[in-house]
Design an enzyme around this catalytic site. Structure first.
Site, PDB file in Angstrom:
ATOM      1  N   ASP A 127       0.816  -1.221   0.000  1.00  0.00           N
ATOM      2  CA  ASP A 127       0.000   0.000   0.000  1.00  0.00           C
ATOM      3  C   ASP A 127       0.848   1.270   0.000  1.00  0.00           C
ATOM      4  O   ASP A 127       0.395   2.323   0.450  1.00  0.00           O
ATOM      5  CB  ASP A 127      -0.963   0.031   1.202  1.00  0.00           C
ATOM      6  CG  ASP A 127      -1.810  -1.212   1.310  1.00  0.00           C
ATOM      7  OD1 ASP A 127      -2.453  -1.565   0.314  1.00  0.00           O
ATOM      8  OD2 ASP A 127      -1.833  -1.825   2.396  1.00  0.00           O
ATOM      9  N   LYS A 132       2.624   2.241  -5.100  1.00  0.00           N
ATOM     10  CA  LYS A 132       3.480   1.812  -6.217  1.00  0.00           C
ATOM     11  C   LYS A 132       2.834   2.042  -7.575  1.00  0.00           C
ATOM     12  O   LYS A 132       3.528   2.336  -8.549  1.00  0.00           O
ATOM     13  CB  LYS A 132       3.840   0.326  -6.059  1.00  0.00           C
ATOM     14  CG  LYS A 132       4.650   0.016  -4.822  1.00  0.00           C
ATOM     15  CD  LYS A 132       4.955  -1.459  -4.701  1.00  0.00           C
ATOM     16  CE  LYS A 132       3.728  -2.315  -4.420  1.00  0.00           C
ATOM     17  NZ  LYS A 132       3.086  -2.023  -3.126  1.00  0.00           N
ATOM     18  N   GLY A 144      -3.390  -4.109  -5.120  1.00  0.00           N
ATOM     19  CA  GLY A 144      -4.330  -3.053  -5.495  1.00  0.00           C
ATOM     20  C   GLY A 144      -3.548  -1.795  -5.818  1.00  0.00           C
ATOM     21  O   GLY A 144      -3.168  -1.054  -4.923  1.00  0.00           O
ATOM     22  N   HIS A 145      -3.257  -1.569  -7.108  1.00  0.00           N
ATOM     23  CA  HIS A 145      -2.453  -0.426  -7.513  1.00  0.00           C
ATOM     24  C   HIS A 145      -3.386   0.657  -8.063  1.00  0.00           C
ATOM     25  O   HIS A 145      -3.997   0.494  -9.111  1.00  0.00           O
ATOM     26  CB  HIS A 145      -1.408  -0.844  -8.547  1.00  0.00           C
ATOM     27  CG  HIS A 145      -0.374  -1.765  -7.976  1.00  0.00           C
ATOM     28  ND1 HIS A 145       0.636  -2.331  -8.738  1.00  0.00           N
ATOM     29  CD2 HIS A 145      -0.173  -2.208  -6.715  1.00  0.00           C
ATOM     30  CE1 HIS A 145       1.398  -3.083  -7.950  1.00  0.00           C
ATOM     31  NE2 HIS A 145       0.911  -3.025  -6.731  1.00  0.00           N
ATOM     32  N   THR A 146      -3.503   1.755  -7.323  1.00  0.00           N
ATOM     33  CA  THR A 146      -4.452   2.816  -7.639  1.00  0.00           C
ATOM     34  C   THR A 146      -3.838   3.843  -8.580  1.00  0.00           C
ATOM     35  O   THR A 146      -2.763   4.380  -8.322  1.00  0.00           O
ATOM     36  CB  THR A 146      -4.919   3.521  -6.348  1.00  0.00           C
ATOM     37  OG1 THR A 146      -5.489   2.546  -5.469  1.00  0.00           O
ATOM     38  CG2 THR A 146      -5.954   4.588  -6.654  1.00  0.00           C
ATOM     39  N   GLN A 156       2.524  -5.975  -3.324  1.00  0.00           N
ATOM     40  CA  GLN A 156       2.686  -6.050  -1.863  1.00  0.00           C
ATOM     41  C   GLN A 156       3.931  -5.258  -1.433  1.00  0.00           C
ATOM     42  O   GLN A 156       4.260  -4.270  -2.049  1.00  0.00           O
ATOM     43  CB  GLN A 156       2.728  -7.502  -1.366  1.00  0.00           C
ATOM     44  CG  GLN A 156       1.410  -8.253  -1.485  1.00  0.00           C
ATOM     45  CD  GLN A 156       1.198  -8.853  -2.853  1.00  0.00           C
ATOM     46  OE1 GLN A 156       2.056  -9.522  -3.408  1.00  0.00           O
ATOM     47  NE2 GLN A 156       0.040  -8.623  -3.422  1.00  0.00           N
ATOM     48  N   GLY A 199       0.781  14.193  -3.495  1.00  0.00           N
ATOM     49  CA  GLY A 199      -0.637  14.172  -3.843  1.00  0.00           C
ATOM     50  C   GLY A 199      -0.938  12.978  -4.728  1.00  0.00           C
ATOM     51  O   GLY A 199      -0.024  12.305  -5.211  1.00  0.00           O
TER      52      GLY A 199
END
Length: 422
Positions: free
Chosen positions: A12, A15, A39-41, A221, A411
């Site tokens: 988290d 990345k 979970g890559h946002t 991860q 940001g």
């Protein structure tokens, strides 16, 4: 040559955005381990998308994206993800490639994951229940089905054989949930998977490297979740460190060049397991609120705490980190005082090393306090404009971990990254 981007904490770290930022400098983005537990946002314009299996370079039209053999692939998740990406006008059949040797997650892997976690009771590890662990177990147990197998006429027979093996294990757990709907969805996704670019991954990527193409390997991860070097047993099932690039893509060690390690300006963790600097007070809650710290994959609230330099120096050492990217520095904008962990007090003795079994040790963090910068950093564009207090904070971290912080993310948007050091 191959450069690497990976997480230095418990995942988290942000990345996805960092890969997306660097992607225009590379010809190929390749995922080398993990599965849909990632979970890559990313933000495409003002729209948010979370990628679980597709590499984070997918929105760059001229970039080739590879899912490597070290990944465990859920065809159902992949199909949904491809549909979400296609909604942005991206043709995944043009620039997404999948290694034949990539292991498949089948419905009974998810069932086994759920049954196993339920059986652990209070000792549960906080699994995402995506079938990751059981899939890697079948890989090491030499029972796995791989992407290349779906092209074989005996695939259904192979699938049934594996399902029967899993059913015996599920019976031992007294797991009676009906997963027939999962199977229907799975085989529909297999048909979709057959339409994608399935490649001999190790030859493909080495041919590209030999022709001078630049590769960026994307980790999932974080290093403190590595199956060998993380906070065992509260870890993931793969090698999340830079060594995993070689086995996860089929490239030789001498082809690894730069290693970009990503860390938050503070610390978070999702699920169970040790977390020495975790804050159980108003400060921890404020970090969670300002940082919007909820899992991109699970939605679970993240545990929050101050940055842990003992652990960070450890993961920089393991990975051979050449550049550190610090994310979410703007989350600390309103804090008057910041703390960084510089030592552990373990059973009464001071140490700057991560112990063999952090889970069972009585660990208390020793902190050094820093003055906060108390200003809005989100609009800053250059390293010269960083507040003096932020520069002191970063300088101390540089000195302690021995790896330079070369970029600071201030940001969520792609352009909100400051280059401060080559």
């Amino acid at each position: 040559m191959v450069d690497v981007i990976l997480g230095l904490q418990w995942g988290d770290e942000g990345k996805g955005k960092i890969v997306d930022y660097f992607a225009p400098n590379y010809d190929i983005i390749a995922r080398f381990q993990g599965g849909p537990n990632a979970g890559h946002t990313l933000y495409v314009g003002d729209k948010k998308i979370v990628l679980h299996q597709i590499p984070s370079g997918i929105f760059h039209q001229n970039t080739t994206n590879i899912i490597g053999n070290g990944v465990v692939l859920d065809p159902v998740t992949l199909k949904k993800e491809c549909e979400a990406v296609a909604a942005f006008g991206i043709d995944v059949k043009k620039n997404l490639f999948i290694s034949q040797r990539t292991n498949l997650i089948v419905p009974t892997h998810r069932a086994l994951d759920k049954a196993s976690e339920i059986s652990k009771g209070e000792s549960k590890i906080g699994s995402t229940l995506k079938g990751i662990g059981p899939s890697y177990m079948d890989k090491t147990g030499r029972n796995a089905l791989r992407v290349g197998d779906i092209m074989d006429k005996s695939f259904i027979t192979q699938y049934i054989k594996l399902r029967l093996k899993h059913q015996r294990l599920l019976d031992n757990f007294h797991f009676a949930e009906d997963i027939s709907a999962w199977e229907e969805e799975f085989f529909d996704a297999i048909e979709f998977l057959r339409t994608l670019n399935i490649i001999n991954g190790e030859y493909f990527i080495n041919d590209k490297i030999s022709s001078g193409k630049k590769v960026l390997a994307e980790g999932a991860q974080g290093s403190m979740l590595d199956v060998d070097f993380g906070t065992f047993p509260f870890v993931t099932s793969s090698n999340t460190i830079s060594a995993g690039v070689c086995t996860g893509l089929g490239v030789a060690p001498q082809k690894i060049n730069k290693v970009f390690g990503v860390t938050k300006a503070y610390c978070t963790r999702v699920g169970s397991g040790p977390f020495p600097t975790e804050l159980h007070d108003e400060t921890g809650e404020e970090l969670r609120k300002i940082g919007n710290e909820f899992g991109a994959t699970t939605g679970r609230p993240r545990r929050c705490g101050w940055i842990d330099l003992v652990a960070l120096k450890y993961t920089c050492m393991l990975n051979g980190v050449t550049n550190v990217v610090m994310t979410k520095a703007d989350v600390l904008d309103s804090f008057k005082e910041l703390n960084v962990c510089t030592e552990y007090l373990i059973n009464g003795s001071k140490s700057t090393e991560v112990p063999f079994q952090l889970t069972h040790a009585d660990v208390k963090p020793e902190y050094k306090a820093f003055e906060g910068w108390n200003c809005d950093s989100t609009s800053l564009k250059t390293g010269d404009n960083l507040p003096e207090a932020m520069q002191r904070y970063i300088s101390f971290i540089n000195q302690y971990i021995g790896s330079p912080v070369s970029h600071v993310s201030n940001g969520p948007q792609r352009e909100q990254i400051i280059k401060i050091n080559d």
